[in-house]
Design an enzyme around this catalytic site. Structure first.
Site, PDB file in Angstrom:
ATOM      1  N   CYS A  81       0.753  -1.305   0.111  1.00 17.76           N
ATOM      2  CA  CYS A  81      -0.119   0.078   0.067  1.00 17.76           C
ATOM      3  C   CYS A  81       0.914   1.301  -0.052  1.00 17.76           C
ATOM      4  CB  CYS A  81      -0.973  -0.063   1.122  1.00 17.76           C
ATOM      5  SG  CYS A  81      -2.317   1.149   1.146  1.00 17.76           S
ATOM      6  N   HIS A 190      -3.484  -5.758   1.235  1.00 18.30           N
ATOM      7  CA  HIS A 190      -2.975  -6.020   2.257  1.00 18.30           C
ATOM      8  C   HIS A 190      -2.650  -7.502   2.880  1.00 18.30           C
ATOM      9  CE1 HIS A 190      -2.558  -1.837   3.686  1.00 18.30           C
ATOM     10  NE2 HIS A 190      -3.297  -1.397   2.996  1.00 18.30           N
ATOM     11  N   GLU A 192      -0.993  -8.526   5.039  1.00 17.66           N
ATOM     12  CA  GLU A 192      -0.645  -8.650   6.638  1.00 17.66           C
ATOM     13  C   GLU A 192      -1.931  -8.854   7.157  1.00 17.66           C
ATOM     14  OE1 GLU A 192      -0.633  -6.208   4.941  1.00 17.66           O
ATOM     15  OE2 GLU A 192      -0.743  -4.047   5.971  1.00 17.66           O
TER      16      GLU A 192
END
Lengths: 219, 76
Positions: A81, A190, A192
């Protein structure tokens, strides 16, 4: 894990590294020491308040100069990002990210297709695999000149592409790209945030972090 | 010294399009197009060094991948 003023997702990304079996190391943008890290993750957020352009000031931070130098020698770097925006601004990845075509901040669970399963960050996926990970951005529209995009596609440097809808108007549904040597990867979604059943829509994101552990062990 | 930064013509400008839409609603239907950019005013010590200012504009103020710059040096 390189933190800038305004980084938001560094703690989540550090947690993802730990869940994958790695040891996250906190790095601060103003330092001039990469310590002994084997790879660097540039997390999401709004470094320097997105002033000037998203990622522009962070790309010129002191420690980024070391990251650029080490990346050019082959150290794996992942930009998520805002981190992807920083990598483009720093010249490690081609293209640029700008305001979403519909002007809205968009967050949702996003289907991606993995097109390159041989980079340092995606070796644990299969080419053509569909994964679901969250996307959340206001300036995530990937752009470049037609010639640059043609070259990028010709060289097979699109790592992940949006499927079942383009969240931000990115050219050719491009969600993430890689460097020529496959060691530097940037993507807007994302991974994560998709590493545990409790908090994510899937655990599909974990593969980015397990892939790089193998890449640095095999190096 | 003034630097104007605008998106390259081939890069779509949704912010400019939103402004254009608002102008239409305000009765300014004659405005055909709006492109939004940034305007930097730099004060420098001594005589401006054109080459250095150009470098500043092209390496930090603008992203040459998507933006063009226009430099306006003082004319005194």
């Amino acid at each position: 894990m390189l933190t800038f003023p305004g980084s938001l997702d560094d703690v989540d990304a550090a947690r993802a590294v730990r869940l994958a079996g790695g040891e996250p190391v906190a790095l601060w943008h103003a330092d001039h020491d990469l310590l002994d890290v084997d790879a660097v993750v540039l997390p999401g957020g709004f470094s320097y308040g997105d002033y000037l352009r998203a990622g522009a000031i962070a790309a010129r931070a002191p420690l980024m100069q070391d990251v650029v130098a080490r990346a050019r020698q082959g150290m794996p770097v992942l930009g998520i990002c805002n981190g992807f925006q920083v990598l483009c601004e720093a010249g490690l990845l081609p293209g640029a990210l700008t305001r979403n075509s519909h002007l809205h901040f968009r967050n949702r669970d996003q289907v991606l297709v993995v097109e390159r399963a041989d980079t340092a960050w995606t070796a644990d996926y299969r080419t053509g695999q569909r994964i679901v990970i969250p996307v959340k951005n206001g300036e995530g529209r990937y752009v470049g000149s037609t010639e640059d995009l043609d070259r990028l596609e010709g060289e097979g440097r699109v790592v992940v592409r949006y499927a079942d809808g383009n969240p931000n108007g990115s050219s050719r549904e491009i969600a993430g790209v890689t460097s020529e040597n496959g060691r530097v990867v940037g993507l807007m979604p994302h991974p994560e945030h998709a590493v545990e059943d409790l908090t994510g829509p899937s655990t599909d994101g974990l593969g980015f972090f397990t892939s790089v552990l193998k890449a640095v062990v095999n190096a | 010294m003034v630097v104007d930064v605008v998106l390259k013509p081939e890069i779509s400008d949704p912010q400019g399009q939103a402004v254009l839409g608002a102008l239409g609603r305000l009765g300014h239907g004659g405005v055909r197009s709006v492109r939004q950019g940034k305007h930097f005013v730099l004060e420098v010590d001594g005589t401006p060094d054109e080459a250095e200012l150009k470098q500043i504009a092209e390496t930090l103020l603008a992203n040459p991948v998507i933006e063009d710059v226009e430099l306006h040096l003082p004319t005194d």
